[in-house]
Write an enzyme that holds these catalytic residues in place. Structure first.
Site, PDB file in Angstrom:
ATOM      1  N   GLU A 140      -4.196  -9.465   3.919  1.00  0.00           N
ATOM      2  CA  GLU A 140      -4.981  -9.098   5.102  1.00  0.00           C
ATOM      3  C   GLU A 140      -6.166 -10.030   5.344  1.00  0.00           C
ATOM      4  O   GLU A 140      -6.509 -10.323   6.497  1.00  0.00           O
ATOM      5  CB  GLU A 140      -5.475  -7.656   4.978  1.00  0.00           C
ATOM      6  CG  GLU A 140      -4.410  -6.596   5.271  1.00  0.00           C
ATOM      7  CD  GLU A 140      -3.541  -6.288   4.074  1.00  0.00           C
ATOM      8  OE1 GLU A 140      -2.728  -5.351   4.153  1.00  0.00           O
ATOM      9  OE2 GLU A 140      -3.653  -6.989   3.041  1.00  0.00           O
ATOM     10  N   GLU A 191       0.825  -1.216   0.000  1.00  0.00           N
ATOM     11  CA  GLU A 191       0.000   0.000   0.000  1.00  0.00           C
ATOM     12  C   GLU A 191       0.855   1.261   0.000  1.00  0.00           C
ATOM     13  O   GLU A 191       0.474   2.272  -0.597  1.00  0.00           O
ATOM     14  CB  GLU A 191      -0.962  -0.028   1.188  1.00  0.00           C
ATOM     15  CG  GLU A 191      -2.026  -1.102   1.019  1.00  0.00           C
ATOM     16  CD  GLU A 191      -2.876  -1.310   2.253  1.00  0.00           C
ATOM     17  OE1 GLU A 191      -4.108  -1.336   2.114  1.00  0.00           O
ATOM     18  OE2 GLU A 191      -2.304  -1.435   3.354  1.00  0.00           O
TER      19      GLU A 191
END
Length: 255
Positions: free
Chosen positions: A129, A109
């Site tokens: 995640e 990210e």
């Protein structure tokens, strides 16, 4: 400005920003987040700096959020700037990610928050995640479907499985794929290329692209007209036109 977790080095007109927690695979804790925010401030404050490069120490970009630190109550976010002090920030100057090794979860990210990505062929990109009951909330769920086709983005987000830097290049996720160990050198070459262009124009491009992604075209054109109006009265536009007529390299002053 450097801290124990984030180092900065000026190389010509480029600020090299390095996450320096190799024993933790450069995972992001509170100190890294505040250090990255400070490094971005350093980049923006100095007119002699034209671009930044974000990388990680010892052959790893970042393994993402430091889960041990999070369990101790540390936040990997900076108010108003998001994860790592970057994912919700809006740097004016171009930022290049130079990725070696792991860019997992929040590390991926951080790369997605940059304007350009250079990756070693054996780098590893992933958003795992969902394997921990979470989602890629540092921009992965929002940004990835805008960068690559929907179904490919959803494979990342729903399976949590990683891909290599070479595969990321095939998907159009990165600008250049390099041999192992060469990502930062290639990023520096690209930063030097950016530095040949007018800093006000580079900033205007970034502002318009951001605006165009979240509004109707008519409104985006209005933003563009405003930016063009400001550029046309700048000293740099006069310098650019004069340099072209005189067949010489322009000397930008950022005004």
């Amino acid at each position: 400005m450097s801290t124990s977790e984030v180092r900065t080095e000026r190389i010509g007109s480029t600020l090299l920003i390095t996450i320096d927690r190799p024993r933790a695979r450069n995972a992001v804790n509170a100190a890294v987040a505040t250090g990255l925010a400070a490094a971005l401030d350093e980049l923006e404050a100095d007119p002699a700096l034209r671009a930044g490069i974000l990388t990680g120490a010892d052959g790893t970009f970042s393994a993402g959020m430091d889960l041990k630190a999070a369990l101790r109550g540390e936040s990997p976010e900076v108010d108003g700037r998001g994860f790592g002090g970057l994912t919700e920030a809006e740097p004016v100057k171009p930022l290049i990610a130079a990725v070696e090794g792991w860019a997992m979860g929040g590390g991926f990210e951080l790369a997605l928050a940059c304007d350009l990505i250079i990756a070693a062929e054996d780098a590893t990109f992933g958003l795992p995640e969902v394997k921990r009951g979470l989602i890629a909330a540092g921009g992965g769920v929002i940004r990835l479907p805008k960068r690559i086709p929907y179904h490919l983005a959803m494979e990342f987000l729903l399976t949590g499985e990683p891909v290599t830097g070479r595969r990321a290049g095939e998907l159009g996720l990165v600008n250049r794929v390099t041999a192992t160990g060469d990502a930062t050198a290639v990023a520096l070459q690209l930063a030097e290329q950016l530095a040949l262009n007018a800093p006000l124009a580079l900033a205007a491009v970034k502002k318009i692209v951001r605006a165009a992604g979240g509004m109707p075209e008519a409104e985006a054109f209005a933003v563009q007209r405003e930016e063009m109006g400001a550029l046309m009265t700048s000293a740099d536009v006069r310098e650019g036109m004069t340099a072209f007529a005189e067949r010489r390299a322009p000397q930008w002053i950022g005004e």
